[in-house]
Every structure is written in C-alpha cells, then in structure tokens.
Design a protein around this motif. Structure first.
Motif, PDB file in Angstrom:
ATOM      1  N   TYR A 163       0.815  -1.207   0.000  1.00 18.22           N
ATOM      2  CA  TYR A 163       0.000   0.000   0.000  1.00 18.22           C
ATOM      3  C   TYR A 163       0.847   1.255   0.000  1.00 18.22           C
ATOM      4  CZ  TYR A 163      -3.647  -3.307   0.951  1.00 18.22           C
ATOM      5  OH  TYR A 163      -4.502  -4.365   0.854  1.00 18.22           O
ATOM      6  N   VAL A 164       2.081   1.156  -0.471  1.00 19.06           N
ATOM      7  CA  VAL A 164       2.977   2.305  -0.362  1.00 19.06           C
ATOM      8  C   VAL A 164       2.456   3.479  -1.176  1.00 19.06           C
ATOM      9  CG1 VAL A 164       4.519   1.602  -2.222  1.00 19.06           C
ATOM     10  CG2 VAL A 164       5.392   2.965  -0.345  1.00 19.06           C
ATOM     11  N   TRP A 165       1.815   3.184  -2.335  1.00 20.77           N
ATOM     12  CA  TRP A 165       1.317   4.308  -3.143  1.00 20.77           C
ATOM     13  C   TRP A 165       0.155   4.995  -2.459  1.00 20.77           C
ATOM     14  CZ3 TRP A 165       3.902   6.824  -6.390  1.00 20.77           C
ATOM     15  CH2 TRP A 165       4.917   6.200  -7.115  1.00 20.77           C
ATOM     16  N   ALA A 166      -0.763   4.188  -1.931  1.00 19.45           N
ATOM     17  CA  ALA A 166      -1.895   4.787  -1.211  1.00 19.45           C
ATOM     18  C   ALA A 166      -1.391   5.645  -0.061  1.00 19.45           C
ATOM     19  CB  ALA A 166      -2.809   3.690  -0.701  1.00 19.45           C
ATOM     20  N   PHE A 167      -0.393   5.104   0.634  1.00 17.37           N
ATOM     21  CA  PHE A 167       0.163   5.802   1.796  1.00 17.37           C
ATOM     22  C   PHE A 167       0.795   7.130   1.384  1.00 17.37           C
ATOM     23  CE2 PHE A 167       3.858   6.011   4.825  1.00 17.37           C
ATOM     24  CZ  PHE A 167       3.114   6.374   5.909  1.00 17.37           C
ATOM     25  N   GLN A 168       1.637   7.076   0.332  1.00 16.88           N
ATOM     26  CA  GLN A 168       2.327   8.284  -0.104  1.00 16.88           C
ATOM     27  C   GLN A 168       1.341   9.310  -0.656  1.00 16.88           C
ATOM     28  OE1 GLN A 168       5.461   8.833   0.311  1.00 16.88           O
ATOM     29  NE2 GLN A 168       6.152   6.820   0.915  1.00 16.88           N
ATOM     30  N   LEU A 169       0.339   8.817  -1.407  1.00 15.43           N
ATOM     31  CA  LEU A 169      -0.623   9.750  -1.988  1.00 15.43           C
ATOM     32  C   LEU A 169      -1.444  10.432  -0.901  1.00 15.43           C
ATOM     33  CD1 LEU A 169      -1.812   7.901  -5.197  1.00 15.43           C
ATOM     34  CD2 LEU A 169      -0.448   9.966  -5.021  1.00 15.43           C
ATOM     35  N   THR A 170      -1.772   9.668   0.163  1.00  9.77           N
ATOM     36  CA  THR A 170      -2.491  10.290   1.274  1.00  9.77           C
ATOM     37  C   THR A 170      -1.659  11.389   1.887  1.00  9.77           C
ATOM     38  OG1 THR A 170      -3.342   8.096   1.695  1.00  9.77           O
ATOM     39  CG2 THR A 170      -3.828   9.768   3.325  1.00  9.77           C
ATOM     40  N   GLY A 171      -0.354  11.103   2.053  1.00 10.36           N
ATOM     41  CA  GLY A 171       0.546  12.121   2.591  1.00 10.36           C
ATOM     42  C   GLY A 171       0.556  13.357   1.711  1.00 10.36           C
ATOM     43  N   LEU A 172       0.616  13.118   0.387  1.00  3.95           N
ATOM     44  CA  LEU A 172       0.637  14.231  -0.564  1.00  3.95           C
ATOM     45  C   LEU A 172      -0.646  15.048  -0.450  1.00  3.95           C
ATOM     46  CD1 LEU A 172       2.475  15.274  -2.845  1.00  3.95           C
ATOM     47  CD2 LEU A 172       0.978  14.075  -4.421  1.00  3.95           C
ATOM     48  N   LEU A 173      -1.766  14.315  -0.366  1.00  5.27           N
ATOM     49  CA  LEU A 173      -3.069  14.981  -0.262  1.00  5.27           C
ATOM     50  C   LEU A 173      -3.109  15.892   0.955  1.00  5.27           C
ATOM     51  CD1 LEU A 173      -5.921  14.897  -1.569  1.00  5.27           C
ATOM     52  CD2 LEU A 173      -6.530  13.310   0.220  1.00  5.27           C
ATOM     53  N   LEU A 174      -2.601  15.371   2.083  1.00  7.68           N
ATOM     54  CA  LEU A 174      -2.617  16.167   3.309  1.00  7.68           C
ATOM     55  C   LEU A 174      -1.725  17.390   3.147  1.00  7.68           C
ATOM     56  CD1 LEU A 174      -2.580  13.427   6.048  1.00  7.68           C
ATOM     57  CD2 LEU A 174      -4.425  14.931   5.410  1.00  7.68           C
ATOM     58  N   THR A 175      -0.552  17.204   2.491  1.00  7.73           N
ATOM     59  CA  THR A 175       0.337  18.344   2.284  1.00  7.73           C
ATOM     60  C   THR A 175      -0.351  19.404   1.443  1.00  7.73           C
ATOM     61  OG1 THR A 175       2.066  16.697   2.212  1.00  7.73           O
ATOM     62  CG2 THR A 175       2.687  18.942   1.646  1.00  7.73           C
ATOM     63  N   VAL A 176      -1.028  18.954   0.370  1.00 10.30           N
ATOM     64  CA  VAL A 176      -1.751  19.897  -0.481  1.00 10.30           C
ATOM     65  C   VAL A 176      -2.790  20.647   0.347  1.00 10.30           C
ATOM     66  CG1 VAL A 176      -3.374  20.055  -2.393  1.00 10.30           C
ATOM     67  CG2 VAL A 176      -1.355  18.630  -2.597  1.00 10.30           C
ATOM     68  N   ALA A 177      -3.493  19.903   1.194  1.00  8.02           N
ATOM     69  CA  ALA A 177      -4.518  20.537   2.032  1.00  8.02           C
ATOM     70  C   ALA A 177      -3.902  21.600   2.930  1.00  8.02           C
ATOM     71  CB  ALA A 177      -5.233  19.478   2.859  1.00  8.02           C
TER      72      ALA A 177
END
Lengths: 219, 410
Positions: free
Chosen positions: A174-188
């Motif tokens: 799930y590394v992509w899901a994990f990283q993308l969630t991190g990215l999403l939070l950073t964008v937020a």
C-alpha cells in the motif's frame, strides 16, 4: 470477557454518537464525539489492532477534536442553535430518508458478506485471503522473505505484534496509497495556508486600488 | 489478556496470582506517584527558595517536608466554588481529565529490574514479571496519546469557567500543546528508529550496557524532546498558559478548593511522569552498574530514581532561572526550529541506518545527507526570511495606505 468489553464499548460508542446529534451545545457534542472515538479505540484493542487504537486516540481524539474545540472556542459559536429555522426546505425528511436507506443497504451488505454471499473467501478489504502471506509468529515478516534482511530477529516472549504487520503492508503493497495520502494532506495544508494568507490580504479590499486611490474620493 | 500484552507473567493464562501481582503493581505505582508528588512540590519550593536566596517552607515538619500535606488538608477543607456562568458538568469533569492521563503515562515506565546483566525481569514467588504496571505493544504511543488527552483538561477547564482570563489561558494552552506535540513525536521517532520497538521494556533493554539513546541517537533528539516536554507540561519558561502577570492564574483562575488541588497534583504528577519517560527513552531507564550482587533488582530502582532526580532538578532549575517566552517566540521556536530540526535529524538517522543495512560507505552517507539537510535548512531559512520580510512590507504598506486614504477623505 470479550463480550463484556464489547458491550461496554458499544454502549459508549452509541451513547456518544447519540450525544453528538442530540446535545444542543457544540462543546458537549464534541465531547460526546471524543467518547465515541475512545470506545472505537478500545474496540480496536479487542481486535488486536493496537496500533490503530493508539493512532485513533492520538489523531482523532487528540488532534482533530481538539481543533474542533479550538475553533468553537475561538469563533465563539458555543451558543445554542435555533433549531426552528430551516435554511433548505425539505432538507430534514430527505436526510432522514437517505440515512435510513444507507443504513439498510449497509446492513444488507454486511449480512450478505458475512454469510458468504459474495464469493466467500474475501476479507473486508476485498483482497482474497489466500494472497496474504503467512506471517512468522515472531518477526511478523512474511515467511517467504525471511533471511532477505527484512526479517528482524527477536528473542524473548514477544508474541506477534500487529504494529510490524501494519508497517509491512504500509511500506510494501500500500505504499502508493500511503504516499498519496501524505501528498493529499500536504496539499490541504498548503491550500489552508494560502487561503489564510489571502484573507489577511483581503483587508486591503476596502482600499483595493492601492497605487491610485479612487479620484472621486479625493474630490 | 492480549491488551496488557508483553509481560511474561501473563503468558501462562491469567489466574489469581497474576491478578494479585497486577493489583500490587497498580497500588504500589499509585502510592509511589502520590508520595513522589508530595515530595516533588516540597522539593521545588525548597529549591526555588534556595535559588532565590530565601528559606522556603520551613515550619511543617523537619525542613518543612510536610508542607504539601498541610496545603492539601487546607485545600480539602476550603469552600468549593462553582462559578455561576460556568458549564457545571464540564467544569467538574476537567480536573479529572488532567489527572487521569498523568497517572496512566506512568504505567508504562519500567522503574526497575536488572537490564545490565539480565533481561529486566524479576521473580516474585515463582512468577516472572517486569517492574512496570503494563507493557503494551503500543508502549510509547500511549505516552503520546495520554499527553494529547491532557490537552482536554486544560482546555475544558478554561472554557467551562465562563470567564475571559481562563478562556485566554486555555486557548493559548491548546495551541501550544498541539504545536509542540509534533516536535515531541518526531524526536521520539528517532528513539523508535534506534530500538525498533514501541514497547518501553524493549526500548530500555535495547539501551542496556550504556548504549543510551542520549548519545546513540546523537544529542539532538534528546534536546528537542526536553524542550518539547517542558512546553507540553506548561512549565516555565513556557507557562504562557497560566502567566500570572497577564492572565491572573490562566485556565485554573476560577478553580478553588479540592478541584484546584487536583490540577496542581496533575501538573506535578506530569512533571514526574515525563521525567520518567525521558529517563526511559534516553538514559537507559534502570540501566546502571550493579555494585552489590544478590540484590541486583534493587540497583535498577536506585539508578532509575537517581536519574529521575536529575531531571526533576533540571525542571526546577529552568523555572528558577529562565524568563518566560513571548507567545510569538514560543510558536516560532516550535514550528520553525524544533519541528524542522527533529525532522531533519530523523531523516539523517534513517539515512545512516539504511546505509548501514546496504553496506554503503559511512562517510559518503554522512556527507551526502548533511549536504542535503543543509540545503533544506537553507531553503527553509530563506523562506522564513522572505515570509517575514513580506509580512513587514504588507504591514508597512497597510499603515501607509491608511494614512493616504485618511488624507484623501479629508
């Protein structure tokens, strides 16, 4: 023992959830939410998901609801709402209808899934159970990978820990899901900062044309 | 008993013996903490008295050691006031929300056991167990969870008082505690990276033989953790929460009698438990030389308490010598110094450990990662400076605008 814990926690969860929507005071509602989150954390513990339980308390109860309370306190909305006014006509019956429909659907789905109605061998994640590798009871690293340096030696009476398993999945499948969630939070976060900065600048809007003040005002 | 987890006493099922051991542990930990709080309050007042060249409490008992007892009895018999404009339920709930987390944190602290030559277990009547109330899998995450719970006590106390100074105090408190929790967690992650486990027992066992995290992780996480803990505890120099000169008494202004005593108790209990956590994480807990064989479990306890005393002294020392920070300085330090620093250090340690795993040359890894971090730090510094310059320009422009506008209208 497990049944008793479950019963108490379920009571806390449901009571808290009811409290969130029934209490008229926003702060009391937020506190009820904390009770619900705590109950869910204990339920996670009974399911041997210790890491989720801890994160549930740290993130949801410890940070998010604190921020809710912070906003309630800062904006001073800690007043009782007037429930008579209805900004959108017909909103309440519609919400009730949708809520009941969703509940019925969820129940039907759960019953069908637990009785093996959807092709049996899938776990809740939709991943076929057979694909999940067998975990070594000590290192919690899939057995196929032992000796590849991924296995961490452990001695002593430590039983299998769910934290290692979570870490394993998060950093492999799930590394992509994990990283993308991190990215999403950073964008937020960046978006929130930009919005906050703009609102600070919006004070200028009263005197918007900064270089040349409106000529008629001078006259 | 999967929830209480790793303690070897519970492996062969949970019977009468185990239940008795658990009860003895809980009662002993609670009693110890209560006595320690009593002595800590006396210690702090006496020490501050010494540092300010006065005597301090001297009348109750020898050297005034019973002063806390006297104060407690006095507070207990005072009138219990609940302000008319308060939210009564929350007002009564808040002190307990402060007190309970403070105690719960202490349950995961290993206070003794021989980690130097043994595995940190002790035997009581044929039962092998750890000298800590519980050793859950999540271990140190419980500390983070409880310290984030402690925010509620302060926050709700201030809000429910229905009065402006407590409200200001609690708004400050919640912002401060939430901000410093990030730095706290990040510096803690360095320790977790080192020991590879969340359980406090494993963390201590990993440090045995003087491989203390204080120097194994480099001194940086320790310093960040110490500062963040001081802020988290609302101790001076970070006590904006109850700044007497500005906010009367901060969040507990409206509290009196036994409810106030509970806040006071929680505050000092937090100092003790957090010192214990620092000792556990960075100073090897009960690790130390065993001077007399045969009673080796005793030496662990002695070393633990000696290390604890050092930190208790440090907290009092900080309070006596440092002036209070301004609020913006506090936030700047948390967000612009401590968080980037601990994050950078965590990345550095991660790079080192990956390099060691893959057999890369240590020197190259160090040079490359230091260069990368220095670049990052430089970018951050430029950004902070640019932001500050722009803000100042904006402010200057605004005042200028206002001046010209005012002139125009006239």
């Amino acid at each position: 023992m497990e049944i008793a814990v479950f019963a108490v926690c379920a009571a806390i969860v449901i009571g808290g959830a009811l409290g969130v929507i029934v209490t008229r005071h926003p702060v009391h509602a937020a506190l009820s939410l904390v009770a619900t989150l705590f109950g869910i954390a204990v339920l996670f513990l009974t399911l041997d998901a210790q890491f989720l339980a801890a994160v549930q308390v740290i993130v949801y109860a410890g940070a998010i609801v604190v921020l809710f309370l912070f906003v309630i306190m800062l904006l001073g909305v800690d007043r009782v709402e007037n429930l008579r006014t209805e900004p959108l006509g017909g909103q309440r019956p519609l919400a009730a209808g949708i809520g009941v429909a969703v509940l019925v659907l969820a129940l039907l789905f759960t019953i069908a899934a637990s009785s093996g109605g959807f092709g049996g061998d899938t776990v809740a994640t939709g991943r076929p159970a057979a694909v999940a590798p067998e975990f070594d009871s000590c290192t919690a690293v899939p057995k196929a990978l032992e000796g590849s340096g991924a296995a961490v030696a452990c001695d002593g009476p430590e039983p299998i820990s769910n934290i290692r398993q979570v870490a394993w999945w998060v950093f492999t499948d799930y590394v992509w899901a994990f990283q993308l969630t991190g990215l999403l939070l950073t964008v937020a976060v960046v978006g929130a900062v930009v919005l906050a900065r703009q609102r600070g600048g919006a004070d200028d809007e009263t005197g918007e044309p900064v270089p040349d003040p409106a000529p008629e005002a001078v006259g | 008993m999967n929830v209480l987890a790793l303690d070897p006493a519970y492996i062969g099922g949970f019977g009468l013996d185990e239940a008795l051991i658990l009860i003895v542990k809980v009662v002993a930990a609670f009693a110890m903490l209560m006595v320690a709080v009593m002595l800590m309050i006396w210690f702090e007042r006496k020490l501050i008295g010494d540092m300010q060249n006065r005597i301090g409490p001297a009348l109750a008992g020898p050297w005034g050691i019973l002063q806390t007892m006297a104060d407690g009895i006095k507070l207990f018999f005072k009138e219990d006031l609940v302000p008319a404009r308060s939210d009564r339920f929350v007002f009564k709930l808040a002190p307990y929300l402060s007190l309970v987390p403070a105690f719960l944190v202490f349950t995961v602290v290993p206070v003794g056991g021989n980690f130097t030559t043994g595995d940190g277990t002790v035997s009581w009547w044929g039962n092998t167990t750890y000298l800590q109330v519980a050793d859950p899998h999540i271990g140190i995450l419980l500390v983070l969870a409880m310290s984030s719970m402690a925010v509620y006590g302060v926050m709700l106390a201030g809000w429910s008082s229905g009065s402006k100074y407590p409200l200001l105090g609690s708004v400050r408190a919640s912002a401060q505690m939430v901000s410093y929790e990030a730095a706290l967690g990040l510096s803690l992650a360095a320790v977790l990276l080192q020991s590879g486990s969340l359980s406090t027992h494993d963390i201590v066992a990993d440090q045995s033989g003087y491989d203390w995290n204080l120097w194994v992780t480099g001194i940086v996480p320790f310093v960040v953790f110490l500062i963040a803990v001081t802020a988290e505890l609302n101790r001076p120099p970070f006590d904006m929460v109850e700044a007497e000169q500005e906010l009367v008494g901060g969040f507990h202004t409206e509290y009196s009698s036994i409810r106030f005593a509970l806040f006071f108790l929680a505050e000092f209990m937090n100092v003790i438990t957090m010192s214990a956590i620092i000792v556990t994480l960075f100073l090897g807990g009960p690790d130390g030389p065993i001077l007399v064989e045969g009673v080796d479990w005793l030496w662990g306890i002695i070393w633990f308490f000696l290390k604890l005393m050092v930190f208790l002294f440090v907290f009092v020392w900080l309070r006596a010598t440092l002036p209070r920070l301004r609020y913006d300085q506090l936030m700047d330090m948390g967000w612009k110094v401590l968080i980037p620093l601990s994050l950078g250090w965590l990345l550095f340690l991660g790079a080192l450990s990956i390099g060691r795993d893959r057999g890369w040359s240590e020197a190259v890894v160090i040079v490359v990662s230091v260069a990368a971090l220095a670049t990052g730090g430089l970018v951050l510094r430029t950004a902070v400076r640019a932001g500050r310059a722009q803000r100042q320009a904006d402010e200057a422009g605004e005042t200028a605008d206002r001046a010209t506008q005012g002139g125009g209208r006239r």
